[in-house]
Design a protein around this motif. Structure first.
Motif, PDB file in Angstrom:
ATOM      1  N   SER A 190       0.847  -1.191   0.000  1.00  0.00           N
ATOM      2  CA  SER A 190       0.000   0.000   0.000  1.00  0.00           C
ATOM      3  C   SER A 190       0.880   1.238   0.000  1.00  0.00           C
ATOM      4  CB  SER A 190      -0.916   0.020   1.224  1.00  0.00           C
ATOM      5  OG  SER A 190      -1.529   1.294   1.384  1.00  0.00           O
ATOM      6  N   ALA A 191       0.436   2.267  -0.691  1.00  0.00           N
ATOM      7  CA  ALA A 191       1.192   3.518  -0.691  1.00  0.00           C
ATOM      8  C   ALA A 191       1.221   4.167   0.692  1.00  0.00           C
ATOM      9  CB  ALA A 191       0.592   4.497  -1.706  1.00  0.00           C
ATOM     10  N   LEU A 192       0.329   3.746   1.582  1.00  0.00           N
ATOM     11  CA  LEU A 192       0.305   4.325   2.926  1.00  0.00           C
ATOM     12  C   LEU A 192       1.289   3.647   3.877  1.00  0.00           C
ATOM     13  CD1 LEU A 192      -3.465   5.051   3.633  1.00  0.00           C
ATOM     14  CD2 LEU A 192      -1.763   6.426   2.433  1.00  0.00           C
ATOM     15  N   THR A 193       1.775   2.461   3.512  1.00  0.00           N
ATOM     16  CA  THR A 193       2.687   1.732   4.393  1.00  0.00           C
ATOM     17  C   THR A 193       4.019   1.382   3.719  1.00  0.00           C
ATOM     18  OG1 THR A 193       1.655  -0.375   3.750  1.00  0.00           O
ATOM     19  CG2 THR A 193       0.810   0.709   5.733  1.00  0.00           C
ATOM     20  N   ASP A 194       4.113   1.584   2.430  1.00  0.00           N
ATOM     21  CA  ASP A 194       5.316   1.227   1.672  1.00  0.00           C
ATOM     22  C   ASP A 194       5.813   2.467   0.933  1.00  0.00           C
ATOM     23  OD1 ASP A 194       7.236   0.267  -0.081  1.00  0.00           O
ATOM     24  OD2 ASP A 194       6.115  -1.543  -0.591  1.00  0.00           O
ATOM     25  N   LYS A 195       6.929   3.016   1.393  1.00  0.00           N
ATOM     26  CA  LYS A 195       7.419   4.275   0.827  1.00  0.00           C
ATOM     27  C   LYS A 195       8.005   4.122  -0.569  1.00  0.00           C
ATOM     28  CE  LYS A 195       8.034   6.784   5.124  1.00  0.00           C
ATOM     29  NZ  LYS A 195       8.925   7.584   6.000  1.00  0.00           N
TER      30      LYS A 195
ATOM     31  N   GLY B 171      -5.462  13.223  -8.929  1.00  0.00           N
ATOM     32  CA  GLY B 171      -6.908  13.024  -8.960  1.00  0.00           C
ATOM     33  C   GLY B 171      -7.303  11.625  -8.539  1.00  0.00           C
ATOM     34  N   GLU B 172      -8.609  11.429  -8.431  1.00  0.00           N
ATOM     35  CA  GLU B 172      -9.140  10.159  -7.941  1.00  0.00           C
ATOM     36  C   GLU B 172      -8.807   9.027  -8.895  1.00  0.00           C
ATOM     37  OE1 GLU B 172     -13.460   8.323  -6.527  1.00  0.00           O
ATOM     38  OE2 GLU B 172     -13.224  10.471  -6.906  1.00  0.00           O
ATOM     39  N   GLU B 173      -8.326   7.899  -8.316  1.00  0.00           N
ATOM     40  CA  GLU B 173      -7.971   6.739  -9.117  1.00  0.00           C
ATOM     41  C   GLU B 173      -9.206   5.907  -9.451  1.00  0.00           C
ATOM     42  OE1 GLU B 173      -4.215   4.654  -7.856  1.00  0.00           O
ATOM     43  OE2 GLU B 173      -4.679   5.764  -6.034  1.00  0.00           O
ATOM     44  N   LYS B 174      -9.104   5.167 -10.527  1.00  0.00           N
ATOM     45  CA  LYS B 174     -10.170   4.243 -10.904  1.00  0.00           C
ATOM     46  C   LYS B 174      -9.964   2.921 -10.181  1.00  0.00           C
ATOM     47  CE  LYS B 174     -11.920   7.198 -13.821  1.00  0.00           C
ATOM     48  NZ  LYS B 174     -13.199   7.881 -13.496  1.00  0.00           N
ATOM     49  N   GLY B 175     -11.058   2.297  -9.777  1.00  0.00           N
ATOM     50  CA  GLY B 175     -10.959   1.026  -9.094  1.00  0.00           C
ATOM     51  C   GLY B 175     -10.440   1.188  -7.678  1.00  0.00           C
ATOM     52  N   ILE B 176      -9.817   0.149  -7.148  1.00  0.00           N
ATOM     53  CA  ILE B 176      -9.277   0.188  -5.789  1.00  0.00           C
ATOM     54  C   ILE B 176      -7.893   0.826  -5.857  1.00  0.00           C
ATOM     55  CG2 ILE B 176      -8.567  -1.185  -3.803  1.00  0.00           C
ATOM     56  CD1 ILE B 176     -10.662  -3.273  -4.663  1.00  0.00           C
ATOM     57  N   PRO B 177      -7.688   1.941  -5.168  1.00  0.00           N
ATOM     58  CA  PRO B 177      -6.440   2.695  -5.305  1.00  0.00           C
ATOM     59  C   PRO B 177      -5.262   2.066  -4.564  1.00  0.00           C
ATOM     60  CG  PRO B 177      -7.852   3.745  -3.692  1.00  0.00           C
ATOM     61  CD  PRO B 177      -8.643   2.608  -4.264  1.00  0.00           C
ATOM     62  N   VAL B 178      -4.065   2.559  -4.871  1.00  0.00           N
ATOM     63  CA  VAL B 178      -2.847   2.025  -4.249  1.00  0.00           C
ATOM     64  C   VAL B 178      -2.745   2.421  -2.782  1.00  0.00           C
ATOM     65  CG1 VAL B 178      -1.564   1.939  -6.411  1.00  0.00           C
ATOM     66  CG2 VAL B 178      -1.436   3.992  -4.985  1.00  0.00           C
ATOM     67  N   THR B 179      -3.604   3.322  -2.308  1.00  0.00           N
ATOM     68  CA  THR B 179      -3.616   3.694  -0.890  1.00  0.00           C
ATOM     69  C   THR B 179      -4.448   2.723  -0.046  1.00  0.00           C
ATOM     70  OG1 THR B 179      -5.403   5.251  -1.394  1.00  0.00           O
ATOM     71  CG2 THR B 179      -3.155   6.145  -1.254  1.00  0.00           C
TER      72      THR B 179
ATOM     73  N   THR C  92      -3.392  17.847  -2.725  1.00  0.00           N
ATOM     74  CA  THR C  92      -3.477  17.170  -4.018  1.00  0.00           C
ATOM     75  C   THR C  92      -3.725  15.668  -3.926  1.00  0.00           C
ATOM     76  OG1 THR C  92      -1.057  16.966  -4.065  1.00  0.00           O
ATOM     77  CG2 THR C  92      -2.033  18.871  -5.186  1.00  0.00           C
ATOM     78  N   CYS C  93      -3.434  15.042  -2.778  1.00  0.00           N
ATOM     79  CA  CYS C  93      -3.718  13.607  -2.658  1.00  0.00           C
ATOM     80  C   CYS C  93      -5.234  13.403  -2.617  1.00  0.00           C
ATOM     81  CB  CYS C  93      -3.042  13.018  -1.419  1.00  0.00           C
ATOM     82  SG  CYS C  93      -3.771  13.521   0.172  1.00  0.00           S
ATOM     83  N   ASP C  94      -5.663  12.165  -2.813  1.00  0.00           N
ATOM     84  CA  ASP C  94      -7.094  11.878  -2.884  1.00  0.00           C
ATOM     85  C   ASP C  94      -7.824  12.259  -1.607  1.00  0.00           C
ATOM     86  OD1 ASP C  94      -9.408  10.899  -4.152  1.00  0.00           O
ATOM     87  OD2 ASP C  94      -9.195   8.956  -3.188  1.00  0.00           O
ATOM     88  N   SER C  95      -7.193  12.008  -0.458  1.00  0.00           N
ATOM     89  CA  SER C  95      -7.822  12.331   0.819  1.00  0.00           C
ATOM     90  C   SER C  95      -7.997  13.840   0.981  1.00  0.00           C
ATOM     91  CB  SER C  95      -6.998  11.753   1.965  1.00  0.00           C
ATOM     92  OG  SER C  95      -7.649  11.933   3.198  1.00  0.00           O
ATOM     93  N   CYS C  96      -6.976  14.604   0.611  1.00  0.00           N
ATOM     94  CA  CYS C  96      -7.088  16.070   0.660  1.00  0.00           C
ATOM     95  C   CYS C  96      -8.182  16.558  -0.278  1.00  0.00           C
ATOM     96  CB  CYS C  96      -5.760  16.726   0.279  1.00  0.00           C
ATOM     97  SG  CYS C  96      -4.547  16.824   1.617  1.00  0.00           S
TER      98      CYS C  96
END
Length: 230
Positions: free
Chosen positions: A73-78, A86-94, A200-204
């Motif tokens: 995951s982009a949230l745990t693997d640097k 912008g918003e990703e299609k499908g299940i995102p890497v985050t 700029t991230c999806d959460s923001c």
């Protein structure tokens, strides 16, 4: 004795809104925060401030280094970049594999030990990033599993998972939280975890969209200019 609730508190906007809702409903709050190897510790630090704001008697922080070891995951693997286009299609890497399933399992164990009857979690199936563990089908299934697998559940002291934001947009969530006096100035949403949110991230992006829909100015700082009037 006051009824007790475990609140899965990430330090973000949604989970903090759940703190406000549980507080309004008269629960004694037992926030549970996970340090799971995410890219930054800012959300854990903000969760501490939010717990202090609500004057809780106990705030548990659980160290789960497994997710960092696991990666994926982009949230745990640097080595995986957080998308900023912008918003990703499908299940995102985050998406973090099985994160909410594990969090809710641990929350149910905590609830059983302290005698809590309710677990609050801030998942939403409306304005979210496409994570499969934010859907109502998952929560319904998890609720059934928890009550089949715990002493509380099989002795008629059922645990309830409350998801008060499940069918709310981010704007509706913010309007509700504002009415409840939720301290959004203490929350963080940015995947990058800097003092100023990237914007700029999806959460923001979801957060900015929500504050605009709610007709309000976000009290946190952003690295880029935000026109809240449009």
């Amino acid at each position: 004795m006051a009824k007790k609730a475990v609140v899965v508190l990430s330090g973000g906007l949604d989970s903090t809104t759940c703190m406000g809702i549980a507080n309004r409903e008269g629960y004694e709050l037992y926030p549970l925060t996970f340090s799971y190897g995410q890219r930054h510790q800012r959300e854990v630090e903000q969760a501490k401030k939010i717990a202090a704001y609500y004057g809780v008697s106990e705030h548990r922080i659980v160290d789960l280094d497994f997710f960092k070891q696991l990666g994926g995951s982009a949230l745990t693997d640097k080595s995986i970049e957080v998308p900023d286009d912008g918003e990703e299609k499908g299940i995102p890497v985050t998406y973090v594999p099985a994160r909410n399933m594990i969090f809710l399992s641990l929350a149910s164990a905590y609830a059983e030990v302290i005698g809590a009857e309710t677990i609050f979690t801030g998942v939403s199936s409306v304005d979210y990033s496409g994570y499969p563990d934010c859907r109502p089908e998952f929560i319904a299934s998890m609720s059934e599993t928890i009550n089949l697998a715990t002493k509380s559940g099989v002795t008629d002291h059922h645990l309830t998972i409350k998801t008060p934001l499940m069918h709310l947009t981010k704007g509706e969530t913010i309007r509700l939280g504002t009415e409840l006096g939720v301290p959004y100035q203490l929350t963080t949403s940015c995947y990058n975890g800097e003092e100023e949110a990237c914007g700029t991230c999806d959460s923001c992006r979801l957060r900015i969209k929500g504050f605009k829909e709610a007709g309000q100015i976000d009290p946190i700082s952003y690295r880029i200019p935000i026109d809240w009037l449009n």
